[in-house]
Design a protein around this motif. Structure first.
Motif, PDB file in Angstrom:
ATOM      1  N   GLY A  45     -13.946   0.208   3.815  1.00  0.00           N
ATOM      2  CA  GLY A  45     -12.974   0.789   2.908  1.00  0.00           C
ATOM      3  C   GLY A  45     -12.522  -0.099   1.772  1.00  0.00           C
ATOM      4  N   ARG A  46     -13.353  -1.013   1.317  1.00  0.00           N
ATOM      5  CA  ARG A  46     -13.010  -1.860   0.183  1.00  0.00           C
ATOM      6  C   ARG A  46     -13.917  -1.543  -0.999  1.00  0.00           C
ATOM      7  NH1 ARG A  46      -9.527  -6.042   1.369  1.00  0.00           N
ATOM      8  NH2 ARG A  46      -8.987  -6.193   3.593  1.00  0.00           N
ATOM      9  N   CYS A 114      -8.575   2.308  -2.474  1.00  0.00           N
ATOM     10  CA  CYS A 114      -8.618   1.742  -1.128  1.00  0.00           C
ATOM     11  C   CYS A 114      -7.926   0.377  -1.119  1.00  0.00           C
ATOM     12  CB  CYS A 114     -10.071   1.611  -0.693  1.00  0.00           C
ATOM     13  SG  CYS A 114     -11.079   0.706  -1.891  1.00  0.00           S
ATOM     14  N   VAL A 115      -8.102  -0.369  -0.046  1.00  0.00           N
ATOM     15  CA  VAL A 115      -7.499  -1.692   0.085  1.00  0.00           C
ATOM     16  C   VAL A 115      -8.063  -2.623  -0.989  1.00  0.00           C
ATOM     17  CG1 VAL A 115      -7.183  -3.689   1.590  1.00  0.00           C
ATOM     18  CG2 VAL A 115      -7.158  -1.369   2.560  1.00  0.00           C
ATOM     19  N   ILE A 116      -7.166  -3.290  -1.716  1.00  0.00           N
ATOM     20  CA  ILE A 116      -7.561  -4.125  -2.837  1.00  0.00           C
ATOM     21  C   ILE A 116      -7.031  -5.534  -2.622  1.00  0.00           C
ATOM     22  CG2 ILE A 116      -7.337  -4.466  -5.331  1.00  0.00           C
ATOM     23  CD1 ILE A 116      -6.761  -1.422  -5.482  1.00  0.00           C
ATOM     24  N   GLY A 117      -7.904  -6.514  -2.827  1.00  0.00           N
ATOM     25  CA  GLY A 117      -7.455  -7.894  -2.752  1.00  0.00           C
ATOM     26  C   GLY A 117      -6.739  -8.302  -4.031  1.00  0.00           C
ATOM     27  N   SER A 237      -1.364  -2.772  -0.826  1.00  0.00           N
ATOM     28  CA  SER A 237      -2.158  -3.693  -1.636  1.00  0.00           C
ATOM     29  C   SER A 237      -2.263  -3.227  -3.079  1.00  0.00           C
ATOM     30  CB  SER A 237      -3.563  -3.847  -1.042  1.00  0.00           C
ATOM     31  OG  SER A 237      -4.286  -2.626  -1.145  1.00  0.00           O
ATOM     32  N   PHE A 238      -2.024  -1.939  -3.333  1.00  0.00           N
ATOM     33  CA  PHE A 238      -2.102  -1.408  -4.691  1.00  0.00           C
ATOM     34  C   PHE A 238      -0.890  -1.815  -5.520  1.00  0.00           C
ATOM     35  CE2 PHE A 238      -1.059   1.891  -7.802  1.00  0.00           C
ATOM     36  CZ  PHE A 238      -2.232   1.947  -8.531  1.00  0.00           C
ATOM     37  N   VAL A 239       0.260  -1.923  -4.888  1.00  0.00           N
ATOM     38  CA  VAL A 239       1.514  -2.178  -5.600  1.00  0.00           C
ATOM     39  C   VAL A 239       1.700  -3.686  -5.726  1.00  0.00           C
ATOM     40  CG1 VAL A 239       3.995  -1.807  -5.642  1.00  0.00           C
ATOM     41  CG2 VAL A 239       2.482  -0.035  -4.723  1.00  0.00           C
ATOM     42  N   GLN A 240       1.583  -4.191  -6.935  1.00  0.00           N
ATOM     43  CA  GLN A 240       1.636  -5.624  -7.164  1.00  0.00           C
ATOM     44  C   GLN A 240       3.069  -6.140  -7.312  1.00  0.00           C
ATOM     45  OE1 GLN A 240      -1.427  -7.301  -7.193  1.00  0.00           O
ATOM     46  NE2 GLN A 240      -2.203  -5.291  -6.624  1.00  0.00           N
TER      47      GLN A 240
END
Length: 585
Positions: A45-46, A114-117, A237-240
């Motif tokens: 999911g990345r 999806c999940v973001i680094g 992970s989307f919200v910085q």
């Protein structure tokens, strides 16, 4: 006049117009098309780090399979067709073909990613070594520098709508505002000059009516996230920003309890040119619209000067102006025209008028394998026709503030039973206003049922149910299923992505359609090679010539397709016609 608009009922004369069987038959021949974005992701999911698969063809020139901001963000473009089911069938086959080429990767089922680094994990889209290809990538690098890369991989569905030329010939007097005597004289004469006058009136009626539709789609734009929003929650992970006011759904997910479409809210893709730049697109007329965007791409902006242009030999943005190009201006709806080779979209509109209208505020429906379904398409066609036929006064600065505020309120709190929206006759409850509009659409749906076998009224009834019962909306269903399954957003969207992948793996693409896509992939690679071989200047000169074009002066860049047949005949963008269509903004 504005207060009259909010009563929502179509004028009797406009309904009588559609009651004419000849007019109604032409409306039924109107074309619809879809542009559906989907993020390629790894099995866990990345964001997929892999290049755009070569077997899909060239993203620069393929008419149906391209990329948006990132190598991983696919954009699937259907041809324009009169039958919405045929459009969905084509989109299904595009999905099937893509799945045959992406190995163990998946297409993410949701609008929100999806999940973001970090933004560094999101690869910019690449289009080859030509000047046109470099321009597309540099534009995207500029978007990333201006707004951040994370915001750019939000996916959506764009719904394109147009009516055939004979429709405008038939209704120009009613919709174009011409005097009855002029129209009567025009229709009774057969001279060449009068024929040209008739064509000019038809084009005038078309452009004025489409711009009126655009304004009305903005006035009622809040209805789209309410009815079709499917992004009430996001992965943390989307919200910085650490100071967000989103609520915690669980340890990994943020949401608003009554949200419909965070994609269309303050945390979704938003460009901020209006803050300190003076930019606001003017939708009063087509001329005003194109002039306001032309000003933006010609005017330097202090906000973007610190980014620089060429830094250590690498272009960081196309320019430091309010907009790099017109498509950077975010809007829920756009008037569109197909472009010639490297032609400004605004110049295409000025030279040839509006070809179709693009509604851009539709979320990907993560419950549907295609992200969109037939009943929804029928309703959107009816909704856009209603907005075309309604009177449409120009938008004042005060009403513009209402429109913008209503859009965000509906995105963040649309299902709140007490939510009030602003309009000229005072505040009104969202659900009351929505029920009023849907009720006013009933006579139009009944007329169009003669061409659709009752399908329009059925589609309208489904939306009336959602307006009466907020729990029937996609956004409410998302939260309800997440609670029932004990899943956060990323886990929930990943499960549905797997389910859709299994769905497509059990279908077989028609051999003729597969052969078509394989042929187009090969042709697109040949076209990319032709573009690369045709470059006759360095990139700096190319860019200078591109931005030097004006309405009187065509772009001084040799087209690789000068001897080819004109590409594109549709309300869907012709990607091969400019090398700049389908931009992410």
């Amino acid at each position: 006049m504005l207060e009259q608009f909010y009563f929502a009922e179509l004028p009797a004369r406009r309904l009588q117009l559609v009651a004419d069987p000849a007019v109604r038959a032409l409306v039924a021949q109107g074309l619809v098309g879809l542009e559906k974005e989907a993020l390629r992701v790894t099995p866990d999911g990345r964001v997929a780090p892999t290049p755009h698969p070569a077997a899909l063809g060239s993203a620069l020139t393929h008419p149906h399979i391209t990329t948006d901001f990132s190598e991983a963000l696919l954009e699937l473009v259907t041809p324009p067709l009169a039958d919405p089911q045929a459009v969905l069938d084509f989109l299904r086959d595009l999905h099937l073909f893509v799945y045959q080429q992406i190995g163990d990767e998946r297409l993410w089922a949701a609008s929100m990613p999806c999940v973001i680094g970090s933004g560094a994990d999101i690869p910019l889209a690449l289009y080859g070594r030509s000047n046109a290809a470099q321009m597309k990538t540099i534009y995207r690098r500029g978007l990333g520098n201006r707004y951040g890369r994370v915001m750019q991989i939000i996916a959506g569905v764009h719904f394109n709508f147009s009516l055939p030329a004979p429709f405008w010939d038939l209704v120009q007097c009613e919709l174009g505002g011409d005097r009855a005597a002029d129209c009567a004289a025009d229709s009774s004469s057969g001279s060449d000059s009068d024929s040209r006058a008739h064509q000019a009136r038809s084009a005038k009626a078309r452009d004025a009516s489409y711009m009126g539709m655009v304004r009305n789609l903005q006035r009622l734009g809040w209805m789209v996230p309410y009815l079709f929003g499917a992004s009430p929650a996001v992965c943390k992970s989307f919200v910085q920003e650490a100071n967000t006011d989103l609520d915690a759904f669980d340890a990994s997910t943020l949401y608003y309890p009554f949200a419909t479409s965070l994609r269309m809210g303050d945390i979704g893709y938003q460009n901020r040119q209006e803050e300190g730049t003076g930019l606001k697109a003017n939708y009063d007329t087509l001329d005003a619209y194109t002039r306001s965007l032309t000003w933006a791409i010609r005017t330097p902006c202090p906000h973007y000067e610190p980014i620089g242009l060429k830094v250590n030999g690498r272009w960081e943005q196309l320019n430091d102006h309010v907009l790099q190009i017109e498509n950077e201006y975010y809007s829920t709806v756009r008037p569109k025209q197909l472009t010639d080779w490297m032609e400004f979209p605004t110049l295409a509109l000025r030279r040839r008028g509006i070809r179709y209208v693009e509604l851009r505020s539709v979320d990907v429906n993560l419950f549907e394998p295609l992200g969109v379904e037939l009943e929804q398409m029928r309703f959107l066609s009816l909704f856009m026709l209603y907005c075309l036929l309604m009177p449409s006064p120009t938008i004042s600065p005060r009403e513009r503030r209402w429109i913008d505020a209503n859009e965000v309120l509906a995105a963040h709190r649309g299902r709140d039973p007490g939510l009030m929206l602003a309009r000229a006759d005072g505040e009104v409850r969202l659900r009351d206003w929505g029920q009023q509009v849907l009720r006013a659409m009933e006579p139009l749906a009944a007329l169009m049922d003669a061409e659709s076998g009752g399908a329009m009224t059925a589609a309208l009834r489904a939306q009336q149910l959602k307006m009466a019962e907020p729990e029937a909306t996609p956004s409410a269903r998302v939260l309800a299923e997440m609670r029932a399954s004990g899943e956060g957003f990323a886990e929930f969207a990943r499960r549905l992505s797997e389910r859709h992948r299994d769905h497509f793996r059990h279908l077989e693409i028609d051999p003729a359609r597969a052969a078509l896509f394989q042929g187009l992939a090969g042709e697109s690679r040949d076209k990319q090679a032709k573009i690369e071989a045709a470059d006759d200047c360095d990139f700096d000169t190319f860019l200078m010539r591109y931005f030097a074009q004006t309405e009187a002066q065509p772009v001084r860049l040799r087209s690789p397709f000068a001897d080819a047949a004109v590409v594109g005949s549709s309300p869907s963008p012709s990607l091969s016609s400019t090398g700049l269509s389908g931009e992410s903004a």
